[in-house]
Scaffold this motif. Sequence first.
Motif, mmCIF file in Angstrom:
data_model
loop_
_atom_site.group_PDB
_atom_site.id
_atom_site.type_symbol
_atom_site.label_atom_id
_atom_site.label_comp_id
_atom_site.label_asym_id
_atom_site.label_seq_id
_atom_site.Cartn_x
_atom_site.Cartn_y
_atom_site.Cartn_z
ATOM 1 N N LEU A 1 54.677 -34.120 -12.267
ATOM 2 C CA LEU A 1 54.906 -34.672 -13.598
ATOM 3 C C LEU A 1 55.570 -33.621 -14.482
ATOM 4 O O LEU A 1 55.574 -32.441 -14.149
ATOM 5 C CB LEU A 1 53.567 -35.096 -14.209
ATOM 6 C CG LEU A 1 52.788 -36.158 -13.443
ATOM 7 C CD1 LEU A 1 51.414 -36.317 -14.035
ATOM 8 C CD2 LEU A 1 53.541 -37.464 -13.462
ATOM 9 N N PRO A 2 56.119 -34.017 -15.611
ATOM 10 C CA PRO A 2 56.643 -33.008 -16.543
ATOM 11 C C PRO A 2 55.521 -32.066 -16.977
ATOM 12 O O PRO A 2 54.354 -32.462 -17.037
ATOM 13 C CB PRO A 2 57.153 -33.819 -17.728
ATOM 14 C CG PRO A 2 57.159 -35.230 -17.312
ATOM 15 C CD PRO A 2 56.321 -35.368 -16.094
ATOM 16 N N ALA A 3 55.885 -30.842 -17.295
ATOM 17 C CA ALA A 3 54.871 -29.831 -17.620
ATOM 18 C C ALA A 3 53.998 -30.238 -18.796
ATOM 19 O O ALA A 3 52.788 -30.021 -18.792
ATOM 20 C CB ALA A 3 55.542 -28.495 -17.904
ATOM 21 N N VAL B 1 42.104 -21.678 -20.685
ATOM 22 C CA VAL B 1 41.935 -22.139 -19.304
ATOM 23 C C VAL B 1 42.207 -23.643 -19.210
ATOM 24 O O VAL B 1 42.831 -24.101 -18.250
ATOM 25 C CB VAL B 1 40.521 -21.785 -18.785
ATOM 26 C CG1 VAL B 1 40.205 -22.486 -17.478
ATOM 27 C CG2 VAL B 1 40.381 -20.282 -18.630
ATOM 28 N N ALA B 2 41.784 -24.407 -20.214
ATOM 29 C CA ALA B 2 42.026 -25.854 -20.196
ATOM 30 C C ALA B 2 43.520 -26.167 -20.274
ATOM 31 O O ALA B 2 44.015 -27.034 -19.548
ATOM 32 C CB ALA B 2 41.286 -26.520 -21.353
ATOM 33 N N VAL B 3 44.255 -25.463 -21.122
ATOM 34 C CA VAL B 3 45.693 -25.717 -21.254
ATOM 35 C C VAL B 3 46.428 -25.312 -19.983
ATOM 36 O O VAL B 3 47.284 -26.055 -19.475
ATOM 37 C CB VAL B 3 46.264 -24.971 -22.483
ATOM 38 C CG1 VAL B 3 47.783 -25.005 -22.491
ATOM 39 C CG2 VAL B 3 45.714 -25.578 -23.763
ATOM 40 N N ILE B 4 46.095 -24.150 -19.428
ATOM 41 C CA ILE B 4 46.748 -23.693 -18.195
ATOM 42 C C ILE B 4 46.383 -24.612 -17.029
ATOM 43 O O ILE B 4 47.237 -24.952 -16.201
ATOM 44 C CB ILE B 4 46.383 -22.227 -17.890
ATOM 45 C CG1 ILE B 4 47.021 -21.325 -18.949
ATOM 46 C CG2 ILE B 4 46.828 -21.820 -16.496
ATOM 47 C CD1 ILE B 4 46.579 -19.883 -18.883
ATOM 48 N N GLY B 5 45.130 -25.044 -16.961
ATOM 49 C CA GLY B 5 44.712 -25.963 -15.905
ATOM 50 C C GLY B 5 45.446 -27.291 -15.975
ATOM 51 O O GLY B 5 45.864 -27.842 -14.949
ATOM 52 N N GLU B 6 45.642 -27.821 -17.185
ATOM 53 C CA GLU B 6 46.395 -29.070 -17.347
ATOM 54 C C GLU B 6 47.851 -28.870 -16.948
ATOM 55 O O GLU B 6 48.455 -29.739 -16.312
ATOM 56 C CB GLU B 6 46.298 -29.556 -18.796
ATOM 57 C CG GLU B 6 47.064 -30.820 -19.078
ATOM 58 C CD GLU B 6 46.523 -32.043 -18.348
ATOM 59 O OE1 GLU B 6 47.261 -33.043 -18.265
ATOM 60 O OE2 GLU B 6 45.392 -32.017 -17.843
ATOM 61 N N TYR B 7 48.421 -27.730 -17.296
ATOM 62 C CA TYR B 7 49.803 -27.433 -16.919
ATOM 63 C C TYR B 7 49.949 -27.389 -15.392
ATOM 64 O O TYR B 7 50.851 -28.017 -14.824
ATOM 65 C CB TYR B 7 50.229 -26.093 -17.518
ATOM 66 C CG TYR B 7 51.571 -25.619 -17.033
ATOM 67 C CD1 TYR B 7 52.741 -26.131 -17.564
ATOM 68 C CD2 TYR B 7 51.668 -24.659 -16.028
ATOM 69 C CE1 TYR B 7 53.977 -25.708 -17.114
ATOM 70 C CE2 TYR B 7 52.896 -24.225 -15.564
ATOM 71 C CZ TYR B 7 54.053 -24.754 -16.117
ATOM 72 O OH TYR B 7 55.267 -24.329 -15.657
ATOM 73 N N VAL B 8 49.051 -26.683 -14.714
ATOM 74 C CA VAL B 8 49.105 -26.562 -13.251
ATOM 75 C C VAL B 8 48.905 -27.930 -12.601
ATOM 76 O O VAL B 8 49.611 -28.291 -11.655
ATOM 77 C CB VAL B 8 48.067 -25.537 -12.754
ATOM 78 C CG1 VAL B 8 47.922 -25.584 -11.250
ATOM 79 C CG2 VAL B 8 48.442 -24.139 -13.218
ATOM 80 N N ARG B 9 47.948 -28.713 -13.116
ATOM 81 C CA ARG B 9 47.688 -30.047 -12.554
ATOM 82 C C ARG B 9 48.931 -30.930 -12.646
ATOM 83 O O ARG B 9 49.312 -31.606 -11.695
ATOM 84 C CB ARG B 9 46.528 -30.709 -13.297
ATOM 85 C CG ARG B 9 46.152 -32.078 -12.723
ATOM 86 C CD ARG B 9 45.123 -32.785 -13.582
ATOM 87 N NE ARG B 9 45.688 -33.283 -14.811
ATOM 88 C CZ ARG B 9 46.336 -34.454 -14.928
ATOM 89 N NH1 ARG B 9 46.513 -35.220 -13.870
ATOM 90 N NH2 ARG B 9 46.821 -34.849 -16.087
ATOM 91 N N ARG B 10 49.593 -30.912 -13.796
ATOM 92 C CA ARG B 10 50.784 -31.741 -13.979
ATOM 93 C C ARG B 10 51.925 -31.273 -13.095
ATOM 94 O O ARG B 10 52.686 -32.090 -12.572
ATOM 95 C CB ARG B 10 51.194 -31.757 -15.447
ATOM 96 C CG ARG B 10 50.159 -32.453 -16.334
ATOM 97 C CD ARG B 10 50.596 -32.519 -17.765
ATOM 98 N NE ARG B 10 51.762 -33.356 -17.937
ATOM 99 C CZ ARG B 10 51.746 -34.691 -18.019
ATOM 100 N NH1 ARG B 10 50.596 -35.324 -17.934
ATOM 101 N NH2 ARG B 10 52.857 -35.368 -18.177
ATOM 102 N N ARG B 11 52.082 -29.980 -12.902
ATOM 103 C CA ARG B 11 53.157 -29.464 -12.053
ATOM 104 C C ARG B 11 52.895 -29.787 -10.579
ATOM 105 O O ARG B 11 53.822 -30.118 -9.841
ATOM 106 C CB ARG B 11 53.310 -27.950 -12.234
ATOM 107 C CG ARG B 11 53.751 -27.535 -13.624
ATOM 108 C CD ARG B 11 55.024 -28.186 -14.056
ATOM 109 N NE ARG B 11 56.125 -27.631 -13.295
ATOM 110 C CZ ARG B 11 57.374 -28.024 -13.366
ATOM 111 N NH1 ARG B 11 57.692 -28.998 -14.172
ATOM 112 N NH2 ARG B 11 58.296 -27.467 -12.646
ATOM 113 N N VAL B 12 51.642 -29.719 -10.145
ATOM 114 C CA VAL B 12 51.299 -30.038 -8.760
ATOM 115 C C VAL B 12 51.557 -31.516 -8.476
ATOM 116 O O VAL B 12 52.032 -31.883 -7.392
ATOM 117 C CB VAL B 12 49.828 -29.663 -8.458
ATOM 118 C CG1 VAL B 12 49.349 -30.270 -7.157
ATOM 119 C CG2 VAL B 12 49.674 -28.151 -8.425
ATOM 120 N N LEU B 13 51.282 -32.371 -9.444
ATOM 121 C CA LEU B 13 51.500 -33.804 -9.262
ATOM 122 C C LEU B 13 52.954 -34.218 -9.455
ATOM 123 O O LEU B 13 53.303 -35.391 -9.291
ATOM 124 C CB LEU B 13 50.614 -34.598 -10.227
ATOM 125 C CG LEU B 13 49.115 -34.498 -9.980
ATOM 126 C CD1 LEU B 13 48.347 -35.231 -11.059
ATOM 127 C CD2 LEU B 13 48.765 -35.034 -8.609
#
Length: 102
Positions: A76-78, A62-74
């Motif tokens: 930033l690179p995945a 969940v932490a890795v997927i959450g960081e991925y989603v956060r970076r994509r929404v902002l």
Amino acid sequence: MAGITLATYLVLINLKNFWLRPYVMGRSVHMNEGLVFIAIMAATILEGIMGALLIVPVLATVAVIGEYVRRRVLGLPAFDESKEVQFVKPVKEKPPDKLRRE
């Protein structure tokens, strides 16, 4: 003698379960040990031993997927290329041998 043995066993098992296990698991998935401890306790209460065994990998996922989603929404690179690889231990170079004669 049996009572002393039982008490020692219970103390050592509790130390391992409450202190050592969250420390090792937290370090292995790069998460706070307190968060891992609380997650294991909650999973044990709600789901039993299977919940306690499965909660740390689920929490890391969940932490890795959450960081991925956060970076994509902002926008930033995945994945951050500048940081070291998160789940790989860095290899240190071997220091020169000062005692070696040539």
